[in-house]
Design an enzyme around this catalytic site. Structure first.
Site, PDB file in Angstrom:
ATOM      1  CG  HIS A   4      -1.784  -1.175   1.373  1.00 35.82           C
ATOM      2  ND1 HIS A   4      -3.067  -1.280   0.906  1.00 35.82           N
ATOM      3  CD2 HIS A   4      -1.511  -2.380   1.946  1.00 35.82           C
ATOM      4  CE1 HIS A   4      -3.568  -2.466   1.191  1.00 35.82           C
ATOM      5  NE2 HIS A   4      -2.629  -3.170   1.820  1.00 35.82           N
ATOM      6  CB  SER A  47      14.997  21.708 -14.970  1.00 34.14           C
ATOM      7  OG  SER A  47      14.352  22.957 -15.016  1.00 34.14           O
ATOM      8  CE  LYS A  95      13.320  18.254 -10.952  1.00 31.31           C
ATOM      9  NZ  LYS A  95      12.158  18.588 -11.775  1.00 31.31           N
ATOM     10  CD  GLU A 134       9.666  11.764 -15.875  1.00 30.52           C
ATOM     11  OE1 GLU A 134       8.665  12.452 -15.617  1.00 30.52           O
ATOM     12  OE2 GLU A 134      10.775  12.265 -16.145  1.00 30.52           O
TER      13      GLU A 134
END
Ligand code: ARG
Length: 461
Positions: A157, A279, A285, A292
């Site tokens: 969970h 970024s 970043k 992704e």
């Protein structure tokens, strides 16, 4: 170029012509080599049954080899007027060889030609996918072995649950990929039957030798029923893409874990700086964007699968032009999975666990269940032990995580992961897949050079 079916009575409308070639204008370029291989085997068979004279076979072989040479130099690309690769190949042979070129299409149809082209294309691509998948599994097993005893919280969970290990985490993915390998193997077997000779969908009134063709092409055997051969168009691609979709599901889960565990909140793993992007606005970043994309591409492949199955559903038997629409989603699925596997293997190879962060995350509540089981071993019924621990969670004593990992000795648990057996399975299958790929390439080279050879199958359905 002229169409194979043109009889000189009417000229096809240009809008319809462009619409009908559709994706074949690009995707049939990948079928040049398979189309030539299928044609070589077919021509040999025509010579064996006396339709072609030996010197005609030689001429056709030379013409077909010339196509391979031109293709290798990028000089045999589909052009807008070519209806499909089969038309282009036949037109080339007729232009080069005249009447001999006009004989090659005896006892076949573009319908069984495209079938065999796709089967040959898939044979190679499935083996390439198996190799890429097993290389990825090998990287996971290496990572698992190296960090077998690195403690890591296990989650359910998305909440801390019980003690686990980096070895358990990575070994789980290696095992998952081995299951996907079994699906690829099943797809390989289903694809490994020669449809040539089924012609338009109903065979031909000539005593053709379908087994000879299957042997020359390196198939396991002949796909028996001529109508089923045609009706399996798209179905076989669908089965392959189903296996590919499973691979993507595995990779997307792995990608998600890697992204989560590399966040500064978790900080369990680091990925090499050579793999992350930045970024344009935020200087700090480090984005794991390739993961992704792997995550997103799993859905893209599911969409391709839906496209293929959607085109097939409810089609009447025999060839239907609808099938042409399955080519693009099929080939794009293969490309997507191969790219995702390569990127994932590279990512796994660069993963570094942060053992300090991992250990710090193994907080005492992870051992609540362990404590309850200690009480069980002292004779307390489990439900009572569960409650006892549940009301005194703040009193849980500190535990040595590594020692605790070793105590989980039953099969498949952190102290007994069976990584060596997994490593052996991956190594064995990888060697077999590479050998099979080499074997089939060798078989096809012999077909091109005209070397006599034994069939690779000898199977019956
Ligand atoms: N490009 C076609 C396809 O992919 C080849 C078969 C054409 N057959 C026909 N009867 N028009 O399906």
């Amino acid at each position: 170029m002229s169409k194979l079916w043109e009889k000189g009575t009417a000229r096809l409308d240009a809008l319809i012509e462009g619409f009908e070639i559709g994706d074949d204008a690009t995707y049939d370029n990948r079928l040049v080599e398979p189309d030539v291989l299928g044609s070589l085997a077919h021509a040999e068979m025509l010579a064996a049954i006396g339709v072609l004279a030996p010197e005609e076979l030689d001429q056709l072989r030379e013409g077909l080899r010339e196509i391979l040479r031109l293709h290798a130099e990028g000089e045999f690309a589909m052009e807008p007027g070519d209806e499909d690769v089969h038309t282009k190949v036949e037109n080339f042979l007729v232009t080069r060889l005249g009447d001999v070129g006009k004989k090659i299409h005896t006892a076949r149809s573009r319908n069984d030609q495209v079938l065999v082209d796709l089967r040959l294309y898939s044979k190679r691509k499935l083996l390439e996918t198996e190799v890429a998948l097993l290389e990825c599994a090998a990287a996971l097993v290496r990572f698992a072995c190296k960090h077998e005893w690195a403690p890591m919280p296990g989650y359910t969970h998305m909440q801390r649950a019980m003690l686990s290990s980096v070895g358990t985490w990575a070994g789980a993915y290696a095992e998952m990929l081995l299951d996907d390998w079994s699906l690829l193997e099943a797809a390989y077997e289903l694809n490994d039957w020669s449809p040539l000779g089924s012609a338009a969908s109903y065979g031909v009134p000539l005593p053709i030798d379908r087994q000879l063709v299957a042997d020359r092409l390196g198939f396991a055997g002949v796909q028996n029923n001529v109508l089923y051969a045609q009706n399996s168009r798209g179905k076989v691609e669908g089965m392959i893409v189903q296996a590919l979709a499973q691979v993507m599901l595995s990779l997307s889960k792995l990608a998600q874990d890697v992204m989560l565990f590399t966040t500064s909140e978790y900080g369990f793993f680091h990925v090499s700086d050579t793999l992350v992007t930045g970024s344009s606005i935020m200087p700090q970043k480090k984005n794991i964007s390739m993961m992704e994309l792997v995550r997103a591409k799993a859905h893209i492949v599911l969409g391709y699968q839906q496209q293929i199955l959607g085109v097939l559903a409810g089609l009447p038997s025999g060839y239907n032009k609808d099938y042409q629409e399955t080519k693009r989603p099929f080939m794009d699925s293969v490309d997507t999975v191969l790219a995702a596997l390569a990127v994932t293997e590279l990512t796994v190879g660069s993963l570094e666990p942060d053992e300090e962060r991992l250990l710090a995350a193994c907080t005492p509540e992870l051992y609540a269940t362990d404590r309850a089981y200690e009480l069980v071993q002292q004779g307390v019924p489990f439900r009572d032990a569960y409650r006892q621990v549940g009301v005194s969670l703040h009193e849980l004593p500190p535990v040595d995580a590594r020692e605790s990992l070793r105590k989980r000795t039953h099969q498949g648990a952190s102290g007994n992961l069976g990584l060596q057996a997994q490593e052996e399975a991956v190594t064995r299958r990888l060697a077999a897949a590479r050998e099979r790929l080499d074997g089939i390439e060798h078989h096809w080279r012999n077909l091109v050079s005209g070397e006599p050879q034994k069939g690779m199958g000898g199977n019956e359905r």
